[in-house]
Design a protein around this motif. Structure first.
Motif, PDB file in Angstrom:
ATOM      1  N   UNK A   1      38.222  47.987  41.641  1.00 58.67           N
ATOM      2  CA  UNK A   1      36.877  46.951  41.816  1.00 58.67           C
ATOM      3  C   UNK A   1      36.256  46.852  41.012  1.00 58.67           C
ATOM      4  N   UNK A   2      37.622  45.792  39.410  1.00 56.77           N
ATOM      5  CA  UNK A   2      36.754  44.903  38.527  1.00 56.77           C
ATOM      6  C   UNK A   2      37.391  44.129  38.112  1.00 56.77           C
ATOM      7  N   UNK A   3      36.506  42.930  37.972  1.00 58.13           N
ATOM      8  CA  UNK A   3      37.194  41.627  37.930  1.00 58.13           C
ATOM      9  C   UNK A   3      38.557  40.941  37.117  1.00 58.13           C
ATOM     10  N   UNK A   4      38.601  42.699  35.978  1.00 59.26           N
ATOM     11  CA  UNK A   4      40.007  42.028  35.255  1.00 59.26           C
ATOM     12  C   UNK A   4      41.242  42.807  35.974  1.00 59.26           C
ATOM     13  N   UNK A   5      41.068  43.590  36.801  1.00 61.46           N
ATOM     14  CA  UNK A   5      41.968  44.141  37.736  1.00 61.46           C
ATOM     15  C   UNK A   5      42.191  42.965  38.631  1.00 61.46           C
ATOM     16  N   UNK A   6      41.404  42.439  39.556  1.00 58.87           N
ATOM     17  CA  UNK A   6      41.145  41.517  40.646  1.00 58.87           C
ATOM     18  C   UNK A   6      42.025  40.650  40.299  1.00 58.87           C
ATOM     19  N   UNK A   7      41.626  40.139  38.967  1.00 59.99           N
ATOM     20  CA  UNK A   7      42.354  38.623  38.640  1.00 59.99           C
ATOM     21  C   UNK A   7      43.804  39.202  38.205  1.00 59.99           C
ATOM     22  N   UNK A   8      43.898  40.286  37.939  1.00 59.14           N
ATOM     23  CA  UNK A   8      45.467  40.678  37.311  1.00 59.14           C
ATOM     24  C   UNK A   8      46.403  41.101  38.444  1.00 59.14           C
ATOM     25  N   UNK A   9      45.648  41.126  39.584  1.00 60.94           N
ATOM     26  CA  UNK A   9      46.689  41.225  41.103  1.00 60.94           C
ATOM     27  C   UNK A   9      46.671  40.604  41.565  1.00 60.94           C
ATOM     28  N   UNK A  10      45.676  39.336  41.797  1.00 60.33           N
ATOM     29  CA  UNK A  10      46.329  37.759  42.074  1.00 60.33           C
ATOM     30  C   UNK A  10      47.103  36.656  41.692  1.00 60.33           C
ATOM     31  N   UNK A  11      46.679  37.575  40.475  1.00 63.93           N
ATOM     32  CA  UNK A  11      48.191  36.384  39.186  1.00 63.93           C
ATOM     33  C   UNK A  11      49.623  37.134  39.735  1.00 63.93           C
ATOM     34  N   UNK A  12      49.525  38.428  39.444  1.00 64.71           N
ATOM     35  CA  UNK A  12      50.746  38.936  39.828  1.00 64.71           C
ATOM     36  C   UNK A  12      51.508  38.680  40.963  1.00 64.71           C
ATOM     37  N   UNK A  13      50.935  38.628  42.244  1.00 61.54           N
ATOM     38  CA  UNK A  13      51.372  38.219  43.792  1.00 61.54           C
ATOM     39  C   UNK A  13      51.300  36.999  43.881  1.00 61.54           C
ATOM     40  N   UNK A  14      50.878  35.601  43.081  1.00 60.46           N
ATOM     41  CA  UNK A  14      50.991  34.388  43.499  1.00 60.46           C
ATOM     42  C   UNK A  14      52.666  34.380  42.382  1.00 60.46           C
TER      43      UNK A  14
END
Length: 358
Positions: free
Chosen positions: A38-51
């Motif tokens: 639960x931190x912004x960098x991981x959220x951005x990385x996971x969202x970018x990776x999934x799409x």
């Protein structure tokens, strides 16, 4: 290149969506206490990776969609695209203003969905109206200019340089060359290429009469070109969306505010319906016929008998028929007659006369 660009777009959009929605998803899954997750960098990385992974499955469809949109937009005329876009913006502005009125409705679903539906519907209608009604919109903006022209036209004004477009029938008729030589026609005599093509088809016809008429028309055109007093212009402008030559002439005359020169009765009527000025050679011929009044004497040659009993028929040099009462006995003779009446019909002028009593 386009596919790679779409994948990069998926990557950026995925990062933004991950930053916005993944924290809420962690809370639903009771994972918000994990500091590594639960931190912004991981959220951005996971969202970018999934799409980005999804882009491998959907990028080909987006490439086809963009290519189709590109081909469609290239085929659309620039003026239609411009007016459609302007009206699309107007439709979206109206939808934005109406959304304020929708917010006063105490229904949550309506407040959320209605602005989106208004934007889609009014935006689409604006684009369609702008692209299909382009000419009418231009006419609305041109009303001010038209009103100024009407005020200027209140006082008659002669335009010596006005174009005069010739149709096939008046060229074949041949009298236009005689009129042009007199200098009464001012301005350019325009012969569009589609008229010249029709004249050539007539000259190449298998029918002897049509072929003779077509060749006569070509000779008349050559005579007009050789005449120093005539300014003959052959233009290549065509209207491919119109099949009939008469309608092409009307379109050309309306576009350049020209006058149509013809002796075709039907074309004359069509021009009147479209409010196009017409110079009819037959009307000119009727106007310059010699004027006779009842009681006037003239010498004529009776050439045949008339329809009624004891009538004779004679003709003036311009072809005007003279019905001579009691003239049957004078057939083949030159006699003096007195005009009794003049009758103007749709076919021309008819004169009634009787022999002068000696």
């Amino acid at each position: 290149m386009l596919k790679r660009t779409i994948q990069i777009a998926f990557l950026l959009i995925g990062g933004a969506l991950g930053f916005i929605f993944l924290p809420d998803l962690y809370k639903l899954m009771n994972l918000s206490t994990n500091p590594w997750l639960n931190n912004p960098y991981v959220s951005v990385l996971l969202g970018a990776l999934m799409l980005f992974i999804l882009s491998f499955a959907f990028s080909d469809y987006f490439v086809k969609l963009i290519s189709w949109l590109e081909d469609t937009l290239i085929k659309v005329p620039v003026a239609d695209l411009l007016f459609g876009t302007l009206c699309l913006i107007i439709g979206l502005v109206i939808a934005f203003l109406l959304s304020f009125a929708v917010e006063s409705i105490p229904i949550l679903f309506v407040q959320q969905v209605a602005p989106i539906m208004l934007s889609i519907v009014l935006g689409y209608l604006g684009f369609r109206v702008g692209s299909t009604k382009r000419d009418e919109i231009l006419q609305i903006f041109a009303l001010k200019n038209q009103n100024a022209q009407k005020k200027a036209a209140a006082e008659p004004e002669i335009n010596p340089g006005r174009r005069k477009v010739l149709d096939t029938s008046v060229i074949i008729d041949g009298r236009i060359a005689d009129i042009a030589e007199t200098g009464f026609l001012e301005g350019a005599l325009v012969v569009p290429q589609f008229v010249l093509t029709e004249l050539q088809h007539i000259a190449d016809s298998s029918d002897t009469l049509k072929r003779t008429r077509g060749r006569r028309g070509l000779d008349i055109l050559k005579r007009l070109q050789d005449d120093k007093t005539s300014n003959v212009v052959i233009t290549d402008e065509d209207f491919e969306d119109v099949a009939e030559v008469d309608l092409k002439l009307v379109r050309y005359a309306k576009k350049y505010s020209a006058q149509v020169v013809t002796n075709d009765f039907n074309l004359n009527k069509v021009c009147d319906l479209h409010q196009v000025d017409v110079l009819n050679i037959n009307d000119l011929a009727n106007a310059v016929k010699p004027v006779v009044i009842p009681g006037e004497n003239m010498q004529v040659v009776v050439i045949k008998d008339g329809k009624e009993h004891n009538q004779g028929v004679a003709y003036l040099d311009d072809g005007t028929m003279i019905v001579v009462e009691e003239g049957r006995s004078y057939i083949g003779q030159a006699i003096m007659v007195t005009v009794t009446s003049v009758l103007q019909t749709s076919a021309g002028r008819m004169i009634f006369a009787k022999p002068v009593e000696e």
